[in-house]
Design an enzyme around this catalytic site. Structure first.
Site, mmCIF file in Angstrom:
data_model
loop_
_atom_site.group_PDB
_atom_site.id
_atom_site.type_symbol
_atom_site.label_atom_id
_atom_site.label_comp_id
_atom_site.label_asym_id
_atom_site.label_seq_id
_atom_site.Cartn_x
_atom_site.Cartn_y
_atom_site.Cartn_z
ATOM 1 N N HIS A 67 2.955 17.105 55.628
ATOM 2 C CA HIS A 67 3.413 17.973 54.562
ATOM 3 C C HIS A 67 4.644 18.251 54.839
ATOM 4 C CE1 HIS A 67 1.942 20.146 58.129
ATOM 5 N NE2 HIS A 67 2.683 21.116 58.064
ATOM 6 N N CYS A 170 -18.025 26.230 70.720
ATOM 7 C CA CYS A 170 -19.208 25.588 71.008
ATOM 8 C C CYS A 170 -18.979 24.347 71.895
ATOM 9 C CB CYS A 170 -20.035 24.892 69.708
ATOM 10 S SG CYS A 170 -19.124 23.679 69.049
#
Length: 632
Positions: A67, A170
């Site tokens: 970008h 996690c």
């Protein structure tokens, strides 16, 4: 402005021709110029590379988001490119490239688009839909399904004045980390609460909490399956739960966190002195093991693949005294076997200790793990060393809490590691190593001697356990056994375990294709993504289907996985890389075609069972379910 307004069909390239980062950037910039969205493609390309030189825009998970701002850009724009063969982008294997272009005078609009797009791309299902899309219409539909305007009802809710913060982490740092964060955000938003969740993902912490966030918070939730540094929480009391609870019970957790009233300074406590009920119930024990396993897995995967590459030159090609000797074979063998494999058990032990006692537990536990390796007690000995080293450091540290602060630094870097290392070292050397090494030898001889029916039974048991709760304690028990055998250079159980992880999503995907009338239209669509997830050894693709119809789907998963695992071990197939799915099978399996056949066998059995167990839905019921889903 919605994403679909600036990512139009003529800005999507489904088959990028480039074979490297420069090629795909050139293709996307050329498309930008072709659509008259830049007046000077050369200057825009320079802006893109300036951004890439600061830090690569490869965000992981096969995605890059280059970008830039440029005065040559006429309006904010997103282009999408897909390459199924993948390219090396910023040192990462990448299949999906989203280029964001914004005018130079835009008020950081491209950054807000980047944030929104990044949130979408955190969804494994969304990425899978893009990978399996056969037309630009499929891509547009996938984006429209996710690009839903904010709920006006929740937007109209008055500001409750409450601020909730949290951390999610996690085991793999991929799926559940972000699912838990999104679940907490949605639950807080419905109550009119401000919320900030730090996600400790595979690429490191994102959206990090600041000291100001902690001071101003009314409630704190930490949802994790691996160790998380909570020192930044300033001793404030927080709800401490496994990740899955944050996904399924976000509202209840917020209620519990608010009940602590941490804004009242008198309510603040030393969190090390009070354990949550979840910890006392034994979940903490599981968390410590999973923390160690999560850090060990990269060493296991890299070591296994490098050893497999070494064997491709010949069984004895790594031995300088052999006629088969090849210097590259020796290189792969040394990196994989002598380095990566040698570190597996110490890393496992060290990060179990780190999970228990933070930095103070790392050194004694890791040293204990190395003693386990030297003394022959292996994986199981390393696990025990991790707990002994970690808890020794934790309680010795507590014993010296009353020492003046001037001496605390000396105690933490010298006294605690020295005493705890002595304890774990003596325990391993004098007590554990001898009996544990004898047990390992017995177990290795027993497994090596398994053939025919006995091997098939073990394969069926391991694969069935793997498919039973898809990430739960039964699944992890089977995984731990496989890793223990892997550390002992016994690779057949790893093959059965991967079958057990791949069969459920693949079998369900087949069922949604062959027995479409058993599923809602939304489930049929999600089944397409399950092909990619299953092939990649991402068992989570089966969870939504199992949750919706557990009495039919789970038995079908277990039976199919068990049959595939039994065939795999009966054929004496080994796998020297316990993770990676279809991407590692060609080089890491002893019989790639037979192994794929076992996976397909299990998947077909699961598919047929689902077709037999589930009753067909009427077309009206399928459409009604789709309508309800769109309302929700």
């Amino acid at each position: 402005m919605e994403l679909i307004d600036i990512l139009t069909k003529d800005q999507i390239i489904l088959n990028l021709k480039g074979t490297n980062q420069d090629d795909v950037i050139n293709e996307l910039v050329d498309k930008l110029a072709e659509n008259n969205l830049t007046s000077d493609p050369v200057s825009f390309k320079k802006a893109i590379y300036k951004r890439e030189n600061e830090i690569s825009t490869a965000v992981g998970y096969g995605v890059a988001i280059p970008h830039a701002k440029s005065k040559s850009v006429t309006k904010p724009t997103i282009l999408m490119g897909r390459t199924l063969h993948g390219v090396d982008y910023g040192g990462q294997h990448t299949n999906l490239i989203f280029m964001i272009a914004a005018p130079e005078n835009a008020s950081d609009e491209h950054l807000s688009l980047l944030s929104k797009l990044s949130t979408f791309l955190m969804s494994e299902t969304f990425r899978a839909k893009l990978l399996v899309a056969t037309s630009v219409d499929d891509v547009v539909n996938a984006i429209e399904d996710h690009d839903i305007p904010e709920d006006t009802e929740s937007a109209d809710k008055p500001d409750s004045g409450k601020y909730i913060i949290g951390i999610t982490a996690c085991m793999t740092g991929i799926a559940h980390t972000y699912m838990a964060a999104e679940s907490l955000k949605e639950a807080a938003a419905k109550r009119g609460m401000k919320v900030k969740i730090q996600t400790n993902g595979a690429n490191g912490p994102e959206n990090q909490l600041t000291a100001s966030d902690v001071r101003n918070a009314d409630a704190i939730i930490v949802a994790h399956d691996v160790a998380v540094d909570t020192e930044s929480l300033q001793g404030k009391r927080f709800v401490d739960v496994p990740v899955k609870k944050a996904i399924s019970q976000a509202d209840q957790l917020i209620d519990k966190a608010l009940s602590y009233d941490i804004r009242d300074s008198s309510a603040n406590i030393d969190i090390s002195d009070e354990e949550e009920p979840e910890k006392k119930s034994g979940i903490n024990f599981y968390k410590h093991i999973m923390s160690g396993v999560s850090y060990m897995i990269p060493f296991v995967v890299v070591g296994g693949i490098f050893i497999a590459l070494s064997f491709m030159f010949g069984i004895d090609a790594a031995n300088p005294e052999s006629d088969q000797y090849n210097v590259f074979a020796e290189f792969f063998s040394q990196v994989g076997g002598e380095a990566a494999f040698a570190l597996m058990v110490p890393i496992l032990a060290g990060f179990i200790g780190f999970s228990i006692a933070s930095k103070q537990g790392l050194a004694p536990a890791m040293i204990g793990g190395m003693i386990a390796t030297i003394g022959g007690s292996g994986f199981l000995g390393g696990m025990i060393a991790g707990f002994v080293g970690g808890f020794s450091a934790k309680y010795i540290g507590r014993a010296f809490k009353g020492v003046p602060k001037a001496f605390q630094g000396l105690i933490s870097v010298l006294l605690v590691p020295l005493l705890s290392t002595f304890i774990v070292g003596a325990f391993m050397f004098f007590i554990l190593n001898t009996p544990m090494s004898l047990l390992n030898v017995f177990l290795e001889n027993w497994l090596t001697g398994l053939t025919g029916v006995n091997a098939a039974i073990l394969g069926a048991l391991l694969a069935g356990m793997m498919a039973s709760d898809m990430g739960g304690p039964i699944n992890k028990t089977a995984s731990a056994f496989g890793l223990a055998m892997f550390a002992a250079n016994i690779f057949e159980p790893s093959a059965a375990l991967m079958v057990g992880g791949m069969v459920p999503p693949l079998g369900i995907a087949l069922a949604t294709t062959i027995f479409k009338n058993r599923f809602t239209l939304q489930e049929t669509e999600a089944g397409k993504a399950s092909y990619v997830l299953g092939a990649s050894f991402i068992t989570e693709g089966a969870i939504p289907f199992a949750a919706a119809d557990p009495l039919r789907i789970i038995p079908a998963n277990i039976v199919g996985a068990a049959i595939g695992g039994a065939a795999c071990m009966a054929l004496d197939i080994s796998l020297k890389a316990p993770h990676g799915g279809i991407f590692v099978i060609p080089i890491a399996s002893s019989a790639p075609l037979l192994y794929i056949g076992c996976i397909l066998l299990g998947s077909v059995v699961t598919c047929i069972m689902i077709g037999f167990l589930k009753k067909p839905l009427s077309e009206e019921a399928r459409k009604k379910a789709k309508a309800m889903d769109s309302i929700i």
